[in-house]
Design a protein around this motif. Sequence first.
Motif, PDB file in Angstrom:
ATOM      1  N   LEU A 117       8.300   2.631  -1.203  1.00  0.00           N
ATOM      2  CA  LEU A 117       8.820   1.633  -0.268  1.00  0.00           C
ATOM      3  C   LEU A 117       8.647   2.085   1.182  1.00  0.00           C
ATOM      4  N   GLN A 118       8.926   3.342   1.446  1.00  0.00           N
ATOM      5  CA  GLN A 118       8.800   3.854   2.814  1.00  0.00           C
ATOM      6  C   GLN A 118       7.372   3.685   3.321  1.00  0.00           C
ATOM      7  N   ARG A 119       6.408   4.038   2.501  1.00  0.00           N
ATOM      8  CA  ARG A 119       5.007   3.950   2.915  1.00  0.00           C
ATOM      9  C   ARG A 119       4.552   2.495   3.030  1.00  0.00           C
ATOM     10  N   ILE A 120       4.943   1.674   2.070  1.00  0.00           N
ATOM     11  CA  ILE A 120       4.535   0.277   2.094  1.00  0.00           C
ATOM     12  C   ILE A 120       5.154  -0.452   3.287  1.00  0.00           C
ATOM     13  N   ASN A 121       6.400  -0.205   3.543  1.00  0.00           N
ATOM     14  CA  ASN A 121       7.053  -0.863   4.679  1.00  0.00           C
ATOM     15  C   ASN A 121       6.406  -0.464   5.999  1.00  0.00           C
ATOM     16  N   ALA A 122       6.008   0.804   6.111  1.00  0.00           N
ATOM     17  CA  ALA A 122       5.315   1.249   7.321  1.00  0.00           C
ATOM     18  C   ALA A 122       3.982   0.531   7.458  1.00  0.00           C
ATOM     19  N   ALA A 123       3.237   0.425   6.358  1.00  0.00           N
ATOM     20  CA  ALA A 123       1.935  -0.244   6.410  1.00  0.00           C
ATOM     21  C   ALA A 123       2.086  -1.718   6.757  1.00  0.00           C
ATOM     22  N   LYS A 124       3.069  -2.375   6.165  1.00  0.00           N
ATOM     23  CA  LYS A 124       3.269  -3.801   6.452  1.00  0.00           C
ATOM     24  C   LYS A 124       3.602  -4.019   7.919  1.00  0.00           C
ATOM     25  N   GLU A 125       4.418  -3.151   8.477  1.00  0.00           N
ATOM     26  CA  GLU A 125       4.780  -3.299   9.888  1.00  0.00           C
ATOM     27  C   GLU A 125       3.567  -3.085  10.791  1.00  0.00           C
ATOM     28  N   LEU A 126       2.757  -2.094  10.460  1.00  0.00           N
ATOM     29  CA  LEU A 126       1.582  -1.798  11.279  1.00  0.00           C
ATOM     30  C   LEU A 126       0.526  -2.897  11.194  1.00  0.00           C
ATOM     31  N   LEU A 127       0.495  -3.608  10.078  1.00  0.00           N
ATOM     32  CA  LEU A 127      -0.540  -4.616   9.847  1.00  0.00           C
ATOM     33  C   LEU A 127      -0.017  -6.045   9.942  1.00  0.00           C
ATOM     34  N   GLU A 128       1.182  -6.229  10.471  1.00  0.00           N
ATOM     35  CA  GLU A 128       1.816  -7.546  10.426  1.00  0.00           C
ATOM     36  C   GLU A 128       1.025  -8.618  11.169  1.00  0.00           C
ATOM     37  N   ASP A 129       0.195  -8.235  12.124  1.00  0.00           N
ATOM     38  CA  ASP A 129      -0.577  -9.222  12.882  1.00  0.00           C
ATOM     39  C   ASP A 129      -1.998  -9.384  12.361  1.00  0.00           C
ATOM     40  N   LYS A 130      -2.315  -8.741  11.230  1.00  0.00           N
ATOM     41  CA  LYS A 130      -3.675  -8.800  10.688  1.00  0.00           C
ATOM     42  C   LYS A 130      -3.684  -9.608   9.388  1.00  0.00           C
ATOM     43  N   PRO A 131      -4.729 -10.423   9.167  1.00  0.00           N
ATOM     44  CA  PRO A 131      -4.811 -11.242   7.949  1.00  0.00           C
ATOM     45  C   PRO A 131      -5.301 -10.430   6.755  1.00  0.00           C
ATOM     46  N   ILE A 132      -4.552  -9.393   6.399  1.00  0.00           N
ATOM     47  CA  ILE A 132      -4.955  -8.481   5.328  1.00  0.00           C
ATOM     48  C   ILE A 132      -3.999  -8.651   4.151  1.00  0.00           C
ATOM     49  N   LYS A 133      -4.582  -8.736   2.948  1.00  0.00           N
ATOM     50  CA  LYS A 133      -3.785  -8.941   1.739  1.00  0.00           C
ATOM     51  C   LYS A 133      -3.682  -7.640   0.952  1.00  0.00           C
ATOM     52  N   PRO A 134      -2.529  -7.357   0.340  1.00  0.00           N
ATOM     53  CA  PRO A 134      -2.395  -6.138  -0.459  1.00  0.00           C
ATOM     54  C   PRO A 134      -3.000  -6.299  -1.853  1.00  0.00           C
ATOM     55  N   ALA A 135      -3.529  -5.200  -2.355  1.00  0.00           N
ATOM     56  CA  ALA A 135      -4.010  -5.116  -3.735  1.00  0.00           C
ATOM     57  C   ALA A 135      -3.690  -3.724  -4.256  1.00  0.00           C
ATOM     58  N   LEU A 136      -3.360  -3.628  -5.543  1.00  0.00           N
ATOM     59  CA  LEU A 136      -2.952  -2.366  -6.148  1.00  0.00           C
ATOM     60  C   LEU A 136      -3.994  -1.864  -7.140  1.00  0.00           C
ATOM     61  N   PHE A 137      -4.409  -0.611  -6.979  1.00  0.00           N
ATOM     62  CA  PHE A 137      -5.156   0.116  -8.000  1.00  0.00           C
ATOM     63  C   PHE A 137      -4.135   1.001  -8.707  1.00  0.00           C
ATOM     64  N   PHE A 138      -4.040   0.877 -10.029  1.00  0.00           N
ATOM     65  CA  PHE A 138      -2.933   1.500 -10.758  1.00  0.00           C
ATOM     66  C   PHE A 138      -3.459   2.321 -11.921  1.00  0.00           C
ATOM     67  N   SER A 139      -3.018   3.578 -12.001  1.00  0.00           N
ATOM     68  CA  SER A 139      -3.425   4.455 -13.105  1.00  0.00           C
ATOM     69  C   SER A 139      -2.235   5.303 -13.524  1.00  0.00           C
ATOM     70  N   LEU A 140      -1.576   4.889 -14.602  1.00  0.00           N
ATOM     71  CA  LEU A 140      -0.407   5.619 -15.099  1.00  0.00           C
ATOM     72  C   LEU A 140      -0.266   5.369 -16.598  1.00  0.00           C
ATOM     73  N   GLY A 141      -0.045   6.440 -17.352  1.00  0.00           N
ATOM     74  CA  GLY A 141       0.142   6.334 -18.790  1.00  0.00           C
ATOM     75  C   GLY A 141      -0.220   7.610 -19.526  1.00  0.00           C
ATOM     76  N   ILE A 142      -1.014   8.469 -18.875  1.00  0.00           N
ATOM     77  CA  ILE A 142      -1.432   9.705 -19.540  1.00  0.00           C
ATOM     78  C   ILE A 142      -0.240  10.627 -19.791  1.00  0.00           C
ATOM     79  N   ASN A 143       0.647  10.748 -18.817  1.00  0.00           N
ATOM     80  CA  ASN A 143       1.826  11.594 -19.033  1.00  0.00           C
ATOM     81  C   ASN A 143       2.761  10.992 -20.066  1.00  0.00           C
ATOM     82  N   ASP A 144       2.843   9.657 -20.085  1.00  0.00           N
ATOM     83  CA  ASP A 144       3.633   9.021 -21.148  1.00  0.00           C
ATOM     84  C   ASP A 144       3.003   9.268 -22.510  1.00  0.00           C
ATOM     85  N   SER A 145       1.674   9.243 -22.562  1.00  0.00           N
ATOM     86  CA  SER A 145       0.982   9.564 -23.812  1.00  0.00           C
ATOM     87  C   SER A 145       1.292  10.990 -24.245  1.00  0.00           C
ATOM     88  N   ASN A 146       1.221  11.920 -23.300  1.00  0.00           N
ATOM     89  CA  ASN A 146       1.514  13.321 -23.629  1.00  0.00           C
ATOM     90  C   ASN A 146       2.961  13.524 -24.058  1.00  0.00           C
TER      91      ASN A 146
END
Length: 235
Positions: A117-146
Motif C-alpha cells: 500500500l505504501q508503495r502503490i499510494n506513492a506511485a498513484k500520487e506521483l502519477l495522478e496527472d498522467k493517463p497511466i493505467k495499473p497492471a499487475l504481474f503476479f508470481s506466487l505459489g511456489i512457497n505454498d507448494s513447498n
Amino acid sequence: MNQTTLSDWLIIINGESNSGGCELNTMLTAAELEPYESVQVLNNENLEFEPMQIGVNNLMGHIGIDPALHHGFELELANRADQMPEGSAPVHLVKTGHGGSTIGQWETPDIYYQIFLQRINAAKELLEDKPIKPALFFSLGINDSNCETEISIWIPKIKAHFTAMRSELGEETPIIMTKFMEYHAHYNDAIDQICSEDPNTCSVNTLDATLLDINHWDYEGLKLVSGRLIDALLK
C-alpha cells in the motif's frame, strides 16, 4: 482489451522471490547494467520515480534477496521499453514482492500488504496527472507448494488478495499470473481455474523456461517469462 503500448501502463510486480528475481547480475551484459531512461522505477526507499539501473534501484526492499546482486522480470521489461519508438514516454514500474512469502502472509493487516500500500499510494500520487493505467504481474505459489498449502485454501486466498489489490488500483485492473515449472506444476490447474472465473485475469506458461534451480528462473528463463507477461498485457 484494445491494443496498448508499454507507456500506457504502470507495471506492478507482486508475489514471492521470482517476482523479485534471483538471477545474479553477473549474467548481464555491460549495456544491461547501464541506467534505463525508458523505465522509471519507484525507488522503494525515497518513494520517488527514477531511471532504473539494475544493481542500484531495481530490487530495493525485497525481503530475502540482496538488492545489489540480483534481478528479475524488470530486465526484459527494460529491454522491450528501449525498443519503443523514439520520443515515447517511459514505462513506470513498482516492485512489491517479497522472497519466501506465502499467500497467507499477504492478508491486508499484515506487513507485506501494508508495504504494498505504501508503495502503490506513492506511485498513484506521483502519477495522478498522467493517463497511466495499473497492471499487475503476479508470481506466487511456489512457497505454498513447498509448504503443501491445500489448493482449496490457496485459491480463495489468492482471489481475496486480488480483490484487495484491485480495491486500490481499480476493479478492472488486469492481473497476469505466471504458471510454474515442473516441480510445482500441480498448481497450474488452480491458476487456470482462477483465470477462467475472472475476465481480467490470465496466465502465461512457464514450463519451457530455463531454471536456476527447481524454484527459480535463470537469466534466459526470466526474459522468456517476462516477455510473455508483457505480450499478454499488450494484447
